[in-house]
Design a protein around this motif. Sequence first.
Motif, short mmCIF file in Angstrom:
data_model
loop_
_atom_site.label_atom_id
_atom_site.label_comp_id
_atom_site.label_asym_id
_atom_site.label_seq_id
_atom_site.Cartn_x
_atom_site.Cartn_y
_atom_site.Cartn_z
N ILE A 151 0.88 -0.93 -0.18
CA ILE A 151 -0.28 0.11 0.22
C ILE A 151 0.72 0.88 0.06
N TRP A 152 0.85 2.20 -0.47
CA TRP A 152 1.55 3.58 -0.68
C TRP A 152 0.81 4.10 -0.26
N SER A 153 1.47 5.60 -0.05
CA SER A 153 1.28 6.92 0.99
C SER A 153 0.26 7.57 0.04
N HIS A 154 -0.16 7.49 -0.89
CA HIS A 154 -1.36 8.22 -1.59
C HIS A 154 -2.54 7.99 -2.03
N LYS A 155 -3.28 8.08 -1.78
CA LYS A 155 -4.94 8.32 -2.15
C LYS A 155 -5.33 9.34 -2.84
N PRO A 156 -5.52 8.86 -4.19
CA PRO A 156 -5.75 9.65 -5.47
C PRO A 156 -7.12 9.81 -5.39
N THR A 157 -6.95 11.64 -6.03
CA THR A 157 -8.12 11.84 -6.13
C THR A 157 -8.71 12.45 -7.34
N THR A 158 -10.20 12.57 -8.06
CA THR A 158 -9.32 12.24 -9.90
C THR A 158 -9.07 12.63 -10.72
N ALA A 159 -8.81 14.58 -10.42
CA ALA A 159 -8.03 14.84 -11.11
C ALA A 159 -6.41 14.01 -11.30
N ASP A 160 -5.98 13.63 -10.53
CA ASP A 160 -4.54 12.60 -10.23
C ASP A 160 -5.30 10.88 -11.23
N ARG A 161 -6.05 10.66 -10.92
CA ARG A 161 -7.03 9.42 -11.81
C ARG A 161 -6.77 10.15 -13.17
N LYS A 162 -7.44 10.76 -13.71
CA LYS A 162 -7.49 11.90 -15.16
C LYS A 162 -5.71 11.44 -15.76
N SER A 163 -5.04 12.28 -15.00
CA SER A 163 -3.77 12.38 -15.45
C SER A 163 -3.16 11.10 -15.70
N GLN A 164 -3.94 10.17 -15.38
CA GLN A 164 -3.32 9.10 -15.01
C GLN A 164 -3.33 8.11 -16.01
N GLY A 165 -4.88 8.86 -16.82
CA GLY A 165 -6.01 7.59 -17.50
C GLY A 165 -6.47 6.53 -17.25
N VAL A 166 -6.86 6.50 -15.87
CA VAL A 166 -7.11 5.61 -14.71
C VAL A 166 -8.56 5.98 -14.29
N GLU A 167 -9.73 6.90 -14.90
CA GLU A 167 -10.81 8.11 -14.00
C GLU A 167 -11.48 6.38 -14.49
N THR A 168 -11.77 6.59 -14.96
CA THR A 168 -13.45 5.11 -14.88
C THR A 168 -12.72 3.76 -13.61
N THR A 169 -11.53 3.69 -14.07
CA THR A 169 -11.28 2.23 -13.74
C THR A 169 -10.47 2.00 -12.52
N GLY A 170 -9.48 3.26 -12.41
CA GLY A 170 -8.68 2.99 -11.02
C GLY A 170 -7.32 1.69 -11.12
N TYR A 171 -7.57 1.76 -12.83
CA TYR A 171 -6.41 0.23 -12.96
C TYR A 171 -6.18 0.10 -14.06
N PRO A 172 -4.27 0.09 -14.33
CA PRO A 172 -3.74 0.68 -13.39
C PRO A 172 -2.63 1.55 -13.33
N TYR A 173 -1.88 1.34 -12.31
CA TYR A 173 -0.98 2.85 -12.25
C TYR A 173 -0.26 2.88 -12.26
N PRO A 174 0.43 3.61 -13.60
CA PRO A 174 2.38 3.76 -13.97
C PRO A 174 3.26 3.59 -12.24
N ILE A 175 3.96 2.64 -13.09
CA ILE A 175 4.63 2.38 -11.42
C ILE A 175 5.51 3.63 -11.40
N SER A 176 5.71 3.75 -12.73
CA SER A 176 6.77 5.50 -12.42
C SER A 176 5.77 6.99 -11.58
N TYR A 177 4.22 6.45 -11.45
CA TYR A 177 3.70 7.20 -10.77
C TYR A 177 4.11 7.64 -9.57
N LEU A 178 4.19 5.87 -9.17
CA LEU A 178 4.62 6.19 -8.00
C LEU A 178 5.66 5.65 -7.15
N GLU A 179 7.00 5.97 -8.36
CA GLU A 179 8.55 6.27 -8.04
C GLU A 179 9.00 6.25 -6.43
N ALA A 180 8.18 8.14 -6.30
CA ALA A 180 8.89 8.95 -5.23
C ALA A 180 7.58 8.67 -4.05
#
Length: 280
Positions: A198-227
């Motif tokens: 579990i990562w220390s990040h609770k994404p918002t709708t804007a975060d999901r849109k930015s990663q292209g997972v707005e409707t599914t929440g899956y999958p987030y790119p590993i590069s997005y979570l590197e830090a």
Amino acid sequence: MTTQPSKTPAISPPVISERTGAICTAEIISVLKGDITALHIKEGFNIEVANQITANFMRNPGLKERSDGVPGQYVGSSHYRRDAAAYFAESESTRASVAALFGTLVDPVRGLFEALKRDLHTQGVKLRLARSAHGQANICRALSWSGAGPYALEAHDDVAQVLCAGRDYELAEVARKNTVVALNFYASMPEQGGNLRIWSHKPTTADRKSQGVETTGYPYPISYLEAVPYHDFNLKAGDIALIDGGFIHAVTRQSARGKRRLLLNCFLGFAAPDLVLWWT
């Protein structure tokens, strides 16, 4: 001008609790209310029951391969990428298969459900399975993830799929206002890997849109979570875990040989101050 979402994920340190012994309903309510982010109960249910559930899963006539883009096998039904009519129809058609996971065993999921139902009732809160004109949800489903990459189940959140489930779903109210809780009973675990991260990040709708997972929440790119910091739950058969499904989480790579990773899973959350819904 429009405001672009930040490319750096906001850090939200989770409140984590881990201990050994039987789970108590007060802890579940704490997760439902957002006071605890993630709860890991070691040796939470009987290992002999866990072993028998695993055997029943392997020979279950309702065992299927997932066909929704998430690699794995399952028994039961999932609301993921399904409208209410399809989900509840599948729930009704798989009810006998879910029951066959337990046979004559004492069902640990239903036992927890009934105990929580009694305790919430004393607080003026009703707990029930989600339902619609098309049917009623099952008490749980059985899942065995089989992703072959760095993760057996890639990084995701459980909120997007509920928010976008459709107007025929009463459970959408949970995600709009409250915590979507994922509840897992681990029936079998591999010798290596298969941990819940579990990562220390609770994404918002804007975060999901930015990663292209707005409707599914899956999958987030590993590069997005590197830090982003993370915590791994080192699980064993007989363990129970509850997490705030709004936080991004995944299942780490697991050993290809030996025991498989098998869990019983369901979701729950407050749909109103006096109502908690339960679904799969």
